[in-house]
Scaffold this active site. Structure first.
Site, PDB file in Angstrom:
ATOM      1  N   GLU A 113       0.909  -1.293   0.304  1.00  0.00           N
ATOM      2  CA  GLU A 113       0.121   0.179  -0.024  1.00  0.00           C
ATOM      3  C   GLU A 113       0.697   1.452  -0.005  1.00  0.00           C
ATOM      4  O   GLU A 113       0.846   2.160  -0.631  1.00  0.00           O
ATOM      5  CB  GLU A 113      -1.119   0.605   1.238  1.00  0.00           C
ATOM      6  CG  GLU A 113      -1.985   1.175   1.251  1.00  0.00           C
ATOM      7  CD  GLU A 113      -3.041   1.118  -0.176  1.00  0.00           C
ATOM      8  OE1 GLU A 113      -2.420   1.980  -0.857  1.00  0.00           O
ATOM      9  OE2 GLU A 113      -4.421   0.002   0.313  1.00  0.00           O
ATOM     10  N   ASP A 151       1.822   4.062  -3.048  1.00  0.00           N
ATOM     11  CA  ASP A 151       0.894   5.481  -2.380  1.00  0.00           C
ATOM     12  C   ASP A 151       2.244   6.453  -2.722  1.00  0.00           C
ATOM     13  O   ASP A 151       1.787   7.707  -3.635  1.00  0.00           O
ATOM     14  CB  ASP A 151       0.182   5.765  -1.731  1.00  0.00           C
ATOM     15  CG  ASP A 151      -1.329   4.616  -1.542  1.00  0.00           C
ATOM     16  OD1 ASP A 151      -1.813   4.647  -1.679  1.00  0.00           O
ATOM     17  OD2 ASP A 151      -1.463   4.567   0.218  1.00  0.00           O
ATOM     18  N   SER A 183      -6.879   1.409  -4.294  1.00  0.00           N
ATOM     19  CA  SER A 183      -6.213   2.028  -3.061  1.00  0.00           C
ATOM     20  C   SER A 183      -5.186   3.173  -4.393  1.00  0.00           C
ATOM     21  O   SER A 183      -4.382   3.372  -4.049  1.00  0.00           O
ATOM     22  CB  SER A 183      -4.871   0.932  -2.512  1.00  0.00           C
ATOM     23  OG  SER A 183      -5.929   0.657  -1.909  1.00  0.00           O
ATOM     24  N   ASP A 209     -16.952  10.416 -19.105  1.00  0.00           N
ATOM     25  CA  ASP A 209     -18.083  10.315 -19.014  1.00  0.00           C
ATOM     26  C   ASP A 209     -17.953   8.305 -19.060  1.00  0.00           C
ATOM     27  O   ASP A 209     -17.274   8.117 -20.316  1.00  0.00           O
ATOM     28  CB  ASP A 209     -18.973  10.607 -19.156  1.00  0.00           C
ATOM     29  CG  ASP A 209     -20.408   9.348 -18.686  1.00  0.00           C
ATOM     30  OD1 ASP A 209     -20.271   9.063 -17.450  1.00  0.00           O
ATOM     31  OD2 ASP A 209     -21.414   9.775 -20.013  1.00  0.00           O
ATOM     32  N   ILE A 210     -17.550   7.662 -18.111  1.00  0.00           N
ATOM     33  CA  ILE A 210     -17.838   5.503 -18.448  1.00  0.00           C
ATOM     34  C   ILE A 210     -18.993   5.283 -18.469  1.00  0.00           C
ATOM     35  O   ILE A 210     -19.988   5.518 -17.347  1.00  0.00           O
ATOM     36  CB  ILE A 210     -16.731   5.413 -16.505  1.00  0.00           C
ATOM     37  CG1 ILE A 210     -15.408   6.217 -16.871  1.00  0.00           C
ATOM     38  CG2 ILE A 210     -16.333   3.986 -17.058  1.00  0.00           C
ATOM     39  CD1 ILE A 210     -14.256   5.948 -18.190  1.00  0.00           C
ATOM     40  N   GLY A 262     -23.360   9.462 -17.523  1.00  0.00           N
ATOM     41  CA  GLY A 262     -23.918  10.733 -16.488  1.00  0.00           C
ATOM     42  C   GLY A 262     -23.821   9.730 -15.221  1.00  0.00           C
ATOM     43  O   GLY A 262     -22.527   8.269 -14.994  1.00  0.00           O
ATOM     44  N   ASP A 292     -23.331   7.496 -12.394  1.00  0.00           N
ATOM     45  CA  ASP A 292     -23.562   5.940 -11.860  1.00  0.00           C
ATOM     46  C   ASP A 292     -22.656   5.960 -10.090  1.00  0.00           C
ATOM     47  O   ASP A 292     -21.358   5.853 -10.277  1.00  0.00           O
ATOM     48  CB  ASP A 292     -23.159   4.920 -12.679  1.00  0.00           C
ATOM     49  CG  ASP A 292     -21.879   5.112 -13.757  1.00  0.00           C
ATOM     50  OD1 ASP A 292     -21.300   4.799 -12.809  1.00  0.00           O
ATOM     51  OD2 ASP A 292     -22.101   5.857 -13.925  1.00  0.00           O
TER      52      ASP A 292
END
Length: 656
Positions: free
Chosen positions: A326, A330, A573, A614-615, A633, A635
């Site tokens: 992690e 990061d 993450s 937009d996906i 839009g 979701d």
């Protein structure tokens, strides 16, 4: 004119009538925490250090205050408050202070014995056990833990009815200062009940002791997921045609190409980006250098600026993906993407006890510190060792953007605990900080792919049951980040889809937090145009609660260096620090233009949906369902979409 004695008596009674002295139950404990046993009745001559947590003022106006400095249509956009402004605005009202003081003095606690804390939120006084028992209509007893540790407590207490709205809670009373290590692998049921039954979450799931402190544990379900290990030669070969391989290997340059943002060029001293890690999660300098040598050569031997909170240590004794994955992820991406701007590392908690999100917030705001939950948050000194204390209450500055790649299930914690923490994010947003949290990796299921059995309310194996939304993603005052991926075999310039490789983007609807005004239109449009095939037996479909995530970024196939090897990694993450880096670059431009940081960014994002990609492909399965679908839009899979840096930057620079 003459008054009769009876008339005068009636007038005086009306003019100086005291509030009702009816005492009502304020807090109650149903049973003792594990390991504790009754020992004896407490000597009534003993002295107790009493503390009364006063209710804050203006919380009903908090949303209004935040929108005033965060909404793009507000004339006060970007005029963030100082820490003192915030403290003063939410300090308990004079009515609250005087009501509680009046109750104390009328009960025999002299005014000169009562003091007020520097944070303004507490009244403190010493009282004999006899005085405390009379004041709270209770009995105090001495309890002992199996380790021999004593503790003073009562099973319930009462206060005057007219005082209840002015008091959050009182110590010492029903709460046990849970400094005895309970462990995070096998937590026990939380035994305290306060007004509402706080031993259960909003959805009815039993809340377990010290689950909050397990956020950094190597078994935490919110940590990223490891994929294939890569040889150095494989990485070198792919770098020769880096952008042609982004569908299989995400690198910093792939992200720059995806979201059209440049390498960092400047380091404005007013700008800052913070990454939060929870011990024992820690980076290895050798991993950072290995990554930098291949992807950001001038950063070799560069380290983040360490802010050690409550004994937070970048430990190296325990190594492996479950301890280093992690933090390596990061920092490798955050530092590379904003270079030459510096990255601040908030390392929270020691190796013995760990830490909770509240423990981090305490360090940013000392006034928040005193209200921590001893059943969930760290206590010092800890008899098991580690950081000796005192706890860090204040003293650390919040960066302009803070990314956290950890999260709980909303059902892990009580609703009052979550609401209190959410209000702290609101206050820090008022101060100009953007808080980002990863939305989770199990679709509509919770961390570890756990869902909620509708009959028992216990977690199940994730193959059925009630959807399990995340926290703090459900808090309306943070920005929840979902995950996307490049479509297999597609180019880096092609539209992405919701992540369906190894992980699924966390998304859904809160059972605790109401629908915020900035999101209302987007959520209502989704329910109207794309109604899901599930009812209230699966998720909160009331259309009145907060939906998440807000936006997304790629979360699949990240190349990282971890424990001396290259590997692929998956998860929101990865998405959260990437979005944080992009917002930091936008802040850089705004600050150089003489403007403020973005601060709480959600109203800006929802006002500018055209500045995001937009996906419309993919879903986030879980709980034996296909979850929700990505549609045009907003979701509850990918939110508004992924960043389009040129458009976001242009929109941000148009603001005051």
């Amino acid at each position: 004119m003459h008054f009769s004695f009876l008339a005068l008596s009636a007038l005086l009674a009306t003019s100086f009538a005291l509030p009702s002295v009816n005492h009502v139950l304020h807090e109650k404990r149903d049973k003792l925490p594990p390991g504790w046993q009754y020992h004896e009745k407490l000597d009534r001559s003993k002295v107790l250090p009493m503390k009364i947590a006063l209710t804050q003022s203006n919380l009903d106006k908090a949303d209004e205050f935040l929108m005033d400095v965060s909404s793009p249509t507000s004339s006060n956009y970007g005029k963030h408050w100082t820490h003192q402004d915030i403290a003063n605005k939410f300090a308990p009202s004079e009515e609250t202070v005087e009501t509680v003081k009046s109750w104390l003095t009328s009960s025999g606690i002299a005014a000169d014995r009562i003091s007020r804390s520097q944070s303004l939120g507490w009244l403190k006084f010493d009282a004999t056990v006899a005085e405390a028992e009379d004041l709270l209509r209770t009995e105090y007893h001495l309890y002992k833990h199996s380790t021999g540790k004593p503790h003073v407590s009562c099973s319930e207490y009462r206060i005057p009815e007219h005082v209840t709205r002015h008091v959050d809670f009182i110590t010492p009373t029903v709460h046990f200062d849970a400094k005895i290590p309970q462990g995070v692998a096998k937590p026990q049921p939380q035994p305290v009940e306060k007004r509402d039954p706080t031993s259960t979450a909003a959805v009815g799931h039993p809340v377990q002791t010290k689950v909050a402190l397990g956020i950094g544990a190597p078994t935490s379900g919110s940590l990223p997921k490891k994929g294939a290990t890569l040889s150095r030669q494989t990485v070198l070969d792919r770098l020769r045609e880096e952008l042609q391989n982004c569908n299989r290997f995400i690198t910093p340059n792939c992200l720059r190409a995806l979201y059209r943002f440049p390498p960092g060029l400047t380091a404005n001293p007013k700008n800052s980006y913070g990454i939060v890690e929870y011990t024992p999660q820690a980076y290895l300098q050798g991993d950072l250098d290995m990554f930098f040598a291949n992807f950001s050569k001038n950063q070799v031997q560069r380290t983040p600026t360490l802010n050690s909170i409550n004994g937070g240590v970048v430990q190296t004794t325990r190594q492996g993906f479950q301890f280093n994955g992690e933090s390596d992820l990061d920092l490798e991406y955050a530092m590379t993407l904003i270079n030459p701007q510096k990255t601040t590392l908030y390392q929270v908690g020691d190796e013995v006890q760990g830490a909770s999100f509240n423990d981090f917030l305490d360090a940013l705001d000392g006034s928040y510190c005193a209200g921590d939950d001893p059943f969930q948050d760290a206590s010092y000194p800890n008899p098991a060792g580690g950081f000796p204390g005192p706890k860090n209450c204040g003293g650390f500055a919040a960066t302009k953007v803070i990314s956290t790649s950890y999260g709980y299930n909303e059902a892990d914690l009580t609703a009052p605990y979550e609401r209190r923490q959410c209000m702290e994010y609101m206050k820090l947003g008022l101060g100009g900080t953007s808080f980002l949290f990863s939305s989770g990796d199990s679709g509509v299921g919770g961390n570890g792919k756990r869902c909620i059995d509708p009959a028992t309310k216990e977690y199940n194996d994730g193959s059925s049951g009630i959807f399990n939304p995340g926290f703090p993603s459900g808090c309306p005052y943070i920005t929840s980040i979902g995950a996307t991926q490049i479509v297999p075999n597609a180019s880096v310039t092609a539209p992405e889809k919701a992540c369906e490789t190894v992980i699924f983007s966390g998304g859904g609807f809160s059972n605790v937090f109401p629908l915020p005004s900035y999101q209302a239109s987007a959520v209502k449009s989704w329910f109207t145009n794309f109604p899901p095939p599930y009812g209230a037996d699966r998720f909160n479909n009331s259309q009145t609660t907060r939906g998440f995530p807000d936006i997304s970024a790629n979360g699949a196939n990240y190349v990282i260096a971890v424990t001396g090897q290259f590997a692929l990694i998956y998860g929101t993450s990865a998405s959260s620090p990437t979005v944080g880096a992009i917002l930091t670059l936008i802040n850089e431009a705004r600050l150089y233009a003489g403007k403020s940081s973005l601060g709480f960014v959600n109203p800006f994002l929802y006002a500018n949906p055209g500045a995001l990609n937009d996906i419309t492909l993919g879903s986030n399965p879980g709980c034996g369902t296909q979850g929700f679908q990505a549609v045009p839009g907003w979701d509850p899979v990918t939110g508004l979409g992924t960043p389009n840096f040129p458009k976001l930057l242009a929109a941000a620079l148009k603001l005051p």
